[in-house]
Design an enzyme around this catalytic site. Structure first.
Site, short mmCIF file in Angstrom:
data_model
loop_
_atom_site.label_atom_id
_atom_site.label_comp_id
_atom_site.label_asym_id
_atom_site.label_seq_id
_atom_site.Cartn_x
_atom_site.Cartn_y
_atom_site.Cartn_z
N PHE A 14 64.39 -29.29 -36.33
CA PHE A 14 64.04 -28.74 -35.03
C PHE A 14 64.96 -27.59 -34.67
O PHE A 14 65.98 -27.37 -35.33
CB PHE A 14 64.14 -29.84 -33.96
CG PHE A 14 63.07 -30.89 -34.14
CD1 PHE A 14 61.82 -30.73 -33.55
CD2 PHE A 14 63.29 -31.99 -34.94
CE1 PHE A 14 60.82 -31.67 -33.75
CE2 PHE A 14 62.30 -32.94 -35.15
CZ PHE A 14 61.07 -32.78 -34.55
N CYS A 15 64.56 -26.89 -33.61
CA CYS A 15 65.37 -25.79 -33.08
C CYS A 15 66.82 -26.24 -32.95
O CYS A 15 67.04 -27.32 -32.43
CB CYS A 15 64.83 -25.36 -31.71
SG CYS A 15 65.95 -24.31 -30.77
N PRO A 16 67.79 -25.48 -33.39
CA PRO A 16 67.70 -24.11 -33.88
C PRO A 16 67.65 -24.00 -35.42
O PRO A 16 67.79 -22.91 -35.94
CB PRO A 16 69.01 -23.51 -33.37
CG PRO A 16 69.99 -24.64 -33.52
CD PRO A 16 69.21 -25.90 -33.24
#
Lengths: 76, 139
Positions: A14-16
């Site tokens: 997931f982000c980042p």
């Protein structure tokens, strides 16, 4: 058909992470090389174009296959 | 290429829920060729003390849920705070500054800080960077 030089698989992160990973690879790649980034983070659909726009790399194509986004990026 | 965009964040807190967004933004900003400046002050200073990131917990009464949150973070493959900082620093775009007054107030010596800290500075240094920054945040 574009020939892919480098594959980056960020699926399941997931982000980042997808941006951090693609940036690291792009920094070490040669100008003109094509990277295929695969990501399942739903945020990546907008985040990857934002990253290419700000860094001067070129987003050639975005495709979605189920939950997976596939980005073709030409390194600046 | 034009002048890099600048991000300046005052890091005032050392709780897990604040440090994650800060390091998400710092690592992403670095990856987007932004110049990232993190100014650690007050409780935020604990984050740049040796071992500080690893001991960060949720705030107040939520503290008891820290273990559960950390397990969830691990299961979601989100990196630890320490790993995130390492990734942010690898972009060569992320600078860490410690507030000199807070160090004095909290009796923190330079040796207690992680080696990644780029400098010990005061308000004037922050303002001189923040004035030219495109994004300024207080977290």
């Amino acid at each position: 058909m574009v020939e892919v030089d480098i594959e980056v698989d960020s699926r399941g992160t997931f982000c980042p992470m997808p941006i951090v990973q693609i940036n690291k690879v792009a920094k070490n790649a040669s100008s003109g090389e094509i990277i295929r980034l695969m990501a399942t983070d739903p945020g990546s659909e907008r985040d990857v174009p934002a990253w290419t726009q700000k860094t001067g790399n070129e987003l050639i194509e975005t495709t979605q296959n189920g939950d997976t986004f596939e980005f073709l990026i030409r390194v600046k | 290429m034009t002048e890099p965009k600048k991000l300046a964040i005052i890091v005032h807190s050392n709780t897990l829920d604040k440090l994650y967004p800060i390091l998400f933004l710092a690592s992403t900003g670095g990856a987007m060729d932004m110049e990232v400046n993190l100014f650690f002050t007050f409780w935020g200073m604990n984050a740049i003390k040796k071992g500080g990131l690893d001991s960060a917990a949720l705030p107040g009464l939520m503290r008891i849920g820290t273990g559960m949150m950390k397990r969830k973070i691990k299961n979601t493959k989100v990196p630890t705070l320490t790993k995130l900082l390492e990734m942010a620093r690898m972009t060569d775009q992320v600078k860490l500054y410690a507030c000199s007054t807070t160090m004095e107030l909290m009796d923190i010596s330079k040796d207690e800080l992680i080696p990644e800290v780029d400098g010990i500075v005061g308000a004037a240094s922050f303002l001189s960077i923040a004035q030219d920054a495109d994004v300024q945040l207080f977290i």
